[in-house]
Write an enzyme that holds these catalytic residues in place. Sequence first.
Site, short mmCIF file in Angstrom:
data_model
loop_
_atom_site.label_atom_id
_atom_site.label_comp_id
_atom_site.label_asym_id
_atom_site.label_seq_id
_atom_site.Cartn_x
_atom_site.Cartn_y
_atom_site.Cartn_z
N GLY A 166 0.83 -1.15 -0.07
CA GLY A 166 0.02 0.14 0.03
C GLY A 166 0.73 1.30 -0.04
CG ASN B 169 -4.02 4.41 9.67
OD1 ASN B 169 -4.30 5.63 9.19
ND2 ASN B 169 -2.70 4.18 10.23
CD GLN C 145 -6.98 0.21 8.32
OE1 GLN C 145 -7.84 -0.46 8.58
NE2 GLN C 145 -5.44 0.22 8.48
CB SER D 38 -2.37 -2.85 1.29
OG SER D 38 -1.40 -3.63 1.85
CG HIS E 246 -0.91 -6.51 4.97
ND1 HIS E 246 -0.78 -6.19 6.36
CD2 HIS E 246 -0.38 -5.30 4.31
CE1 HIS E 246 -0.09 -4.85 6.30
NE2 HIS E 246 0.08 -4.51 5.09
CB THR F 16 9.77 -11.25 -12.76
OG1 THR F 16 10.76 -11.15 -13.88
CG2 THR F 16 9.02 -12.40 -12.81
CB CYS G 288 3.75 3.11 10.90
SG CYS G 288 2.63 1.98 10.16
#
Length: 394
Positions: free
Chosen positions: A75, A156, A184, A204, A206, A242, A329
């Site tokens: 993200g 978040n 989020q 994102s 996850h 790749t 974070c």
Amino acid sequence: MPEQPNYIYADNAATTPLLQPVLEAMLPYYIENFGNPSAVYKAGRTAKRALEEARERTARCINCLPQEIYFTASGTEADNWAIKGVAHAMAKQGKTQIITSKIEHHAVLHTCAALEKEGFSVIYLDVHENGRVVPEELEAALTDQTALVSIMYANNETGTIQPVSEIGKICRKHGVLFHTDAVQAAGHLPIDVAAQNIDLLSLSAHKFNGPKGIGALYIRQGIFFPNLIDGGTQERGRRAGTENVAGAVGLSVALELACASMAERTARLIPLRDKLTDGLLKIERSRLNGDREHRLPGHISVCFEGIEGESLLLMLDLKGICASSGSACTSGSLDPSHVLLALGIPPEIAHGSLRLSLPDDFTESEADTVLQTVTELVARLRSLSPLWKKTRRG
Ligand SMILES: *Cc1c(COP(=O)(O)O)cnc(C)c1O
């Protein structure tokens, strides 16, 4: 969770576990179908097909075209690319101003700070005390220098949902590009980039039970945009390297599953969230952060006066409860959260914050345990605090 029988996970806004069907969809692309999507032989074509199907599946979930989806490694990467890409392209037309808000994720704020060092001007909008950007204030801030508006879909730390559709309408009316960090929101709230006039959107995997290390940026067709990584022709030549085939498959399957179960999960989580919130607010001198109504389904953010959020988290951890004080974070740093400060919460109170973000399978009995434990620990921390005793006497 396996290590501890009574482990309670309430930090879904930080990350989520991979779902079993998502893992199963990914596995064939590690060993059996390991081919390079750029190769001409059958194994390559199989991988290429899986990648393009992942792109189509992802596009369907947010109502865009497959060729408008670019897979990224996170993200954070999508946010960086969106903002720096538009800024650098628009600077050539003399547009050097960016409008964002004070409550954005660091992936956006630090990107904007980097652009300020290059000479761009950035306006950081205040939010209302409920944590929402005021669309009229955004409209008033637009000038003919404005290159981009970047306002997150849902926050978040507070779970507050921003008035994205209104912002999209305003930006389209003024011909200004609109990016939203929907990390989020994706998989948790309905998203329709066409109806909501969104030009760029970050997500994102996850954060919706997909794998870590894969995200996506939607870029509306026709927007001129510099490449992120030069090299081969992958991702339409804009982000060479790749492709993470298994990751892209995982992202798309996780997003599709999350969107399919969204209504049911939301209906289950909201009453649990509200009951737990009401219980926590019965603790004296507590407050809810952010908007009560415009809020992510499983998201609770509260402040308790007279305690340190970090101490509460450590004590919760000893009891097997995973929670956060706000943003994963910034934890570990002693500065109070920039988001809570932007809501006008005094720094000494912002220090006592607790974020609980509930996973899909969170239960009533887990909610009861969390409530009882937090209530006890807040009382204990306050009984140890000379500061709290002084404020109580006064
Ligand atoms: C988690 C998060 C990000 C960063 O996403 P990563 O994939 O972890 O880099 C960005 N914005 C918001 C709002 C987030 O919650």
